[in-house]
Structures are given as structure tokens and as C-alpha cells.
Design a protein around this motif. Structure first.
Motif, short mmCIF file in Angstrom:
data_model
loop_
_atom_site.label_atom_id
_atom_site.label_comp_id
_atom_site.label_asym_id
_atom_site.label_seq_id
_atom_site.Cartn_x
_atom_site.Cartn_y
_atom_site.Cartn_z
N SER A 262 39.78 40.88 58.48
CA SER A 262 39.20 41.18 59.79
C SER A 262 37.70 41.43 59.70
O SER A 262 37.08 41.87 60.68
N GLY A 263 37.11 41.21 58.53
CA GLY A 263 35.66 41.35 58.38
C GLY A 263 35.20 42.68 57.84
O GLY A 263 33.99 42.90 57.69
N GLY A 264 36.12 43.61 57.57
CA GLY A 264 35.75 44.92 57.04
C GLY A 264 35.51 44.90 55.54
O GLY A 264 35.60 43.86 54.89
N ARG A 265 35.22 46.08 55.01
CA ARG A 265 34.92 46.19 53.58
C ARG A 265 35.95 47.08 52.88
O ARG A 265 36.56 47.96 53.50
N ALA A 266 36.14 46.82 51.58
CA ALA A 266 37.19 47.48 50.81
C ALA A 266 36.58 48.23 49.64
O ALA A 266 35.80 47.67 48.86
N VAL A 267 36.94 49.51 49.52
CA VAL A 267 36.46 50.38 48.46
C VAL A 267 37.67 50.97 47.74
O VAL A 267 38.61 51.43 48.39
N VAL A 268 37.65 50.95 46.42
CA VAL A 268 38.78 51.45 45.62
C VAL A 268 38.25 52.40 44.55
O VAL A 268 37.24 52.13 43.90
N GLN A 269 38.95 53.51 44.38
CA GLN A 269 38.62 54.42 43.29
C GLN A 269 38.89 53.73 41.96
O GLN A 269 39.93 53.08 41.78
N ASP A 270 37.97 53.84 41.05
CA ASP A 270 38.15 53.28 39.71
C ASP A 270 39.46 53.80 39.12
O ASP A 270 39.65 55.01 39.02
N PRO A 271 40.39 52.90 38.75
CA PRO A 271 41.67 53.38 38.21
C PRO A 271 41.52 54.32 37.02
O PRO A 271 42.33 55.23 36.84
N ASP A 272 40.49 54.11 36.21
CA ASP A 272 40.26 54.99 35.05
C ASP A 272 39.85 56.39 35.48
O ASP A 272 39.94 57.33 34.70
N ASP A 273 39.38 56.52 36.72
CA ASP A 273 38.95 57.80 37.26
C ASP A 273 40.05 58.49 38.06
O ASP A 273 39.94 59.67 38.39
N ALA A 274 41.12 57.74 38.38
CA ALA A 274 42.18 58.24 39.25
C ALA A 274 43.23 58.99 38.44
O ALA A 274 43.60 58.58 37.34
N GLU A 275 43.74 60.08 39.02
CA GLU A 275 44.81 60.83 38.35
C GLU A 275 46.06 59.98 38.22
O GLU A 275 46.76 60.02 37.21
N PHE A 276 46.35 59.19 39.27
CA PHE A 276 47.45 58.23 39.24
C PHE A 276 46.86 56.88 39.65
O PHE A 276 46.32 56.74 40.74
N SER A 277 46.98 55.88 38.79
CA SER A 277 46.22 54.64 38.96
C SER A 277 46.96 53.54 39.71
O SER A 277 46.38 52.50 40.00
N SER A 278 48.25 53.74 40.06
CA SER A 278 49.05 52.63 40.61
C SER A 278 48.46 52.07 41.91
O SER A 278 48.34 50.85 42.07
N MET A 279 48.13 52.94 42.86
CA MET A 279 47.61 52.44 44.14
C MET A 279 46.28 51.71 43.97
O MET A 279 46.12 50.60 44.51
N PRO A 280 45.30 52.25 43.24
CA PRO A 280 44.07 51.48 43.02
C PRO A 280 44.31 50.16 42.28
O PRO A 280 43.73 49.13 42.64
N GLU A 281 45.18 50.17 41.28
CA GLU A 281 45.44 48.95 40.52
C GLU A 281 46.11 47.89 41.39
O GLU A 281 45.78 46.70 41.29
N SER A 282 47.06 48.30 42.23
CA SER A 282 47.71 47.35 43.12
C SER A 282 46.71 46.69 44.05
O SER A 282 46.75 45.47 44.27
N ALA A 283 45.79 47.48 44.59
CA ALA A 283 44.76 46.91 45.47
C ALA A 283 43.87 45.93 44.71
O ALA A 283 43.55 44.84 45.21
N LEU A 284 43.48 46.28 43.50
CA LEU A 284 42.60 45.41 42.72
C LEU A 284 43.28 44.09 42.35
O LEU A 284 42.63 43.04 42.30
N ILE A 285 44.58 44.14 42.11
CA ILE A 285 45.30 42.93 41.73
C ILE A 285 45.45 41.98 42.92
O ILE A 285 45.37 40.75 42.76
N ASN A 286 45.61 42.53 44.12
CA ASN A 286 46.00 41.71 45.27
C ASN A 286 44.90 41.44 46.29
O ASN A 286 45.07 40.57 47.15
N VAL A 287 43.80 42.18 46.24
CA VAL A 287 42.78 42.11 47.29
C VAL A 287 41.40 41.91 46.65
O VAL A 287 41.12 42.44 45.57
N SER A 288 40.56 41.16 47.34
CA SER A 288 39.17 40.99 46.89
C SER A 288 38.38 42.24 47.28
O SER A 288 37.95 42.40 48.43
#
Length: 334
Positions: free
Chosen positions: A144-170
């Protein structure tokens, strides 16, 4: 208060509250954006306590919203327990709609709603958490033209949600929490890009979540029927055809990323097997009682049936216990 120039939507799960307090401490009260947050917590949680906790770390106005509240800049809205948080026409919708990815509130529901309404003015943020909620919604924000920001998985207490986003989304930005507040402040200082055409499937899904539409015919426009049933209501599922994330919906509104659906079916299968084990134990007990009252050949037959069902019970119990140990070790490894 002014109307927001940007909409920041944030999804967090396990480890989310400490991460949120760190993030909002770096956001100023005059932020020209509204901040909408989905944090997964138990339905019986006391939402106002969590809002008060966030308010102690920021000059943003922090609210537990009510249905129909106006969306305002410089304000943080935390989705209430067991309610979806959506946006429409500059106001907030607080609904008890169907769960998405087994969650209510769900980040996907909020992200998609914001994308359908505000397009390029939306900034989607994924923080620490388990599993996959937020990935599909972040992909819809991007479309829809918006921007995507993800917490660095190495910085996250639990990395699953950031990693899933990085795998599937630009993803546009991958940063640690310590840098995220400054990044968001910078992003909202520039006007959104020009208007773009919001994809029709995103608008349709947002309308389904708002309960504006929800007939079978509406779902058929979004995907194709598959030989799977919804683990929440038992209805038929459709595989959605748009976007890069493999997803499913039923006509009542339950929605799943493929990974979430797989986990749900695993739980349902395990429950069914435990019921089967209980029934086999009861059958064994009944046969034992019958054998104790019988004589001769008939009693020998019953004893053979008891031994056979004991073997089945032992195999099924071993399968269930080994499966639980495997799942536990997998979760710890993740």
C-alpha cells in the motif's frame, strides 16, 4: 490535538512490554503521528495497568482506546485485551472480531486496517515476539506504499516475529531498539509520498475484519477454496492469492498465516489423540472387568483383547510423550 500526518503501527509479543517501554522513551510528545500498538497478552489482563506503565516512560499521551475515539497525533493507543484495534475514517474501532493467527488483538488486523485507510502514511514496526503475527500485515503495508521497520533479531529477546518478517517481506529498516526511536522520529518528519491505489484485496480484507462484509462470495474474490477446515470454527478455508505470504481465511473471518495454521492443526491433532488414549484406557478397564467375571474360552478371548489394547495404549502414549518432548526442545531452540 492535530490530525496525524503519519500512522505508526507496532506489533509485539513475548518480551514486548520491556521493548515497548524502551522504544517509547525515545519518542517525543509532539510526534506528528499517532502510534497504535498491539501487544499480545492474556484476555484477562488489565490493559490500563499496561498503558500506565508505558506512560511512565514517554511524554506521548497514552490511552486504552474506546470504540469511536478520534485518531490524534502525539498519542499512543494500546489495543485492549481480547479486542482487535482497527482504524477507519480517522477514528478507532475496538472490536471482538474473529481471531487472526490465534490472536486477538492481532498485529495483522491492525496493520492491514491502517494500510487500507492510510496507505503511504503508514509505518509498520515489528518487535520481539514468538511465531508469525504481523508478517502478513507488514507485507500489506508495503503493497500500500508504506514503510516497514523491524527490530534486529539479534537485539530481540524473542526473534521469531522479526525473523518471519525478514524472510517474507521486503523490509526498509532493520535496527536495534536503541536506534528505532530516532529512526521513527526522522521518518515522520517528511510528508508521505503521493497517494497510490490501495490494492482491492487489502480493502476487502479490512472490510471483513470490520464486519462490513463477510459472505462466502466475498472470500471467493480473495482466494480459492482448499480441502482444509478452519481449526477455530470448522468452516471451509480459502487460500488467499494476493501477496507473498501464504495465508488462509474462512468466511467467518478467522485468518492464518500458513505457519500459524500448521501449529493450530498440530494442537487439534494432539487433543484428538489424548481423547483417543482416554477412550482406549476406558475400554481396557471395561474389558478387564468383564474378563474377571467370565470363565473358560470366553475369558481367554477377553485377556487377548486386553493385551492387544494395552499395546495400542503404550504405543500411543509413547508417541504423544515423545512428540511433546520434541516440541518443547524445538521451542527452546527457537
Amino acid at each position: 490535538m492535530k490530525d496525524p500526518q503519519h500512522i505508526i503501527v507496532i506489533g509485539a509479543s513475548a518480551g514486548g512490554m520491556p521493548a515497548l517501554t524502551r522504544l517509547v522513551s525515545n519518542l517525543a510528545g509532539d510526534l506528528p503521528a499517532a502510534v497504535l500498538v498491539v501487544q499480545h497478552f492474556a484476555p484477562e489482563s488489565f490493559g490500563q495497568h499496561l498503558v500506565d506503565r508505558l506512560a511512565r516512560h514517554t511524554t506521548l499521551r497514552c490511552l486504552l482506546p474506546s470504540h469511536g475515539d478520534k485518531l490524534e497525533a502525539g498519542t499512543l493507543y494500546l489495543a485492549p485485551p481480547d479486542r482487535h484495534l482497527l482504524v477507519r475514517d480517522g477514528t478507532l474501532m475496538v472490536t471482538k472480531g474473529p481471531r487472526e493467527n490465534n490472536y486477538r488483538p492481532a498485529a495483522d488486523a491492525l496493520f492491514r486496517s491502517a494500510a487500507a485507510q492510510y496507505g503511504s502514511a503508514v509505518i509498520g514496526v515489528i518487535l520481539t515476539g514468538m511465531l508469525h503475527d504481523g508478517t502478513a500485515g507488514l507485507e500489506q503495508i508495503k503493497r500500500s506504499g508504506g514503510r516497514a521497520v523491524v527490530q534486529d533479531p539479534d537485539d530481540a529477546e524473542f526473534s521469531s516475529m522479526p525473523e518471519s518478517a525478514l524472510i517474507n517481506v521486503s523490509i526498509d529498516y532493520v535496527v536495534p531498539l536503541a536506534e528505532m526511536g530516532a529512526l521513527l522520529t526522522q521518518l515522520v518528519q517528511t510528508p508521505p509520498s503521493g497517494p497510490i491505489v490501495i490494492p482491492q484485496d487489502i480493502k476487502m480484507e479490512a472490510a471483513i475484519a470490520e464486519r462490513i462484509v463477510g459472505e462466502t462470495e466475498d472470500i471467493e474474490r480473495l482466494g480459492t477454496p482448499v480441502p482444509l477446515t478452519c481449526p477455530d470454527c470448522g468452516g471451509s478455508l480459502w487460500q488467499l492469492t494476493e501477496g507473498s505470504v501464504l495465508r488462509y481465511r474462512c468466511h467467518t473471518g478467522h485468518a492464518f498465516a500458513a505457519e500459524s495454521l500448521l501449529e493450530s492443526t498440530q494442537h487439534a491433532l494432539e487433543e484428538t489423540l489424548w481423547v483417543a488414549l482416554r477412550m482406549m484406557e476406558e475400554r481396557k478397564n471395561l474389558l478387564t472387568s468383564m474378563a474377571g467375571r467370565g470363565q473358560g474360552y470366553w475369558s481367554i478371548q477377553q485377556e487377548e483383547r486386553i493385551m492387544e489394547i494395552k499395546r495400542h495404549i503404550n504405543r500411543l502414549r509413547e508417541f504423544l510423550l515423545n512428540g511433546q518432548e520434541h516440541n518443547s526442545s524445538t521451542e527452546q531452540a527457537g
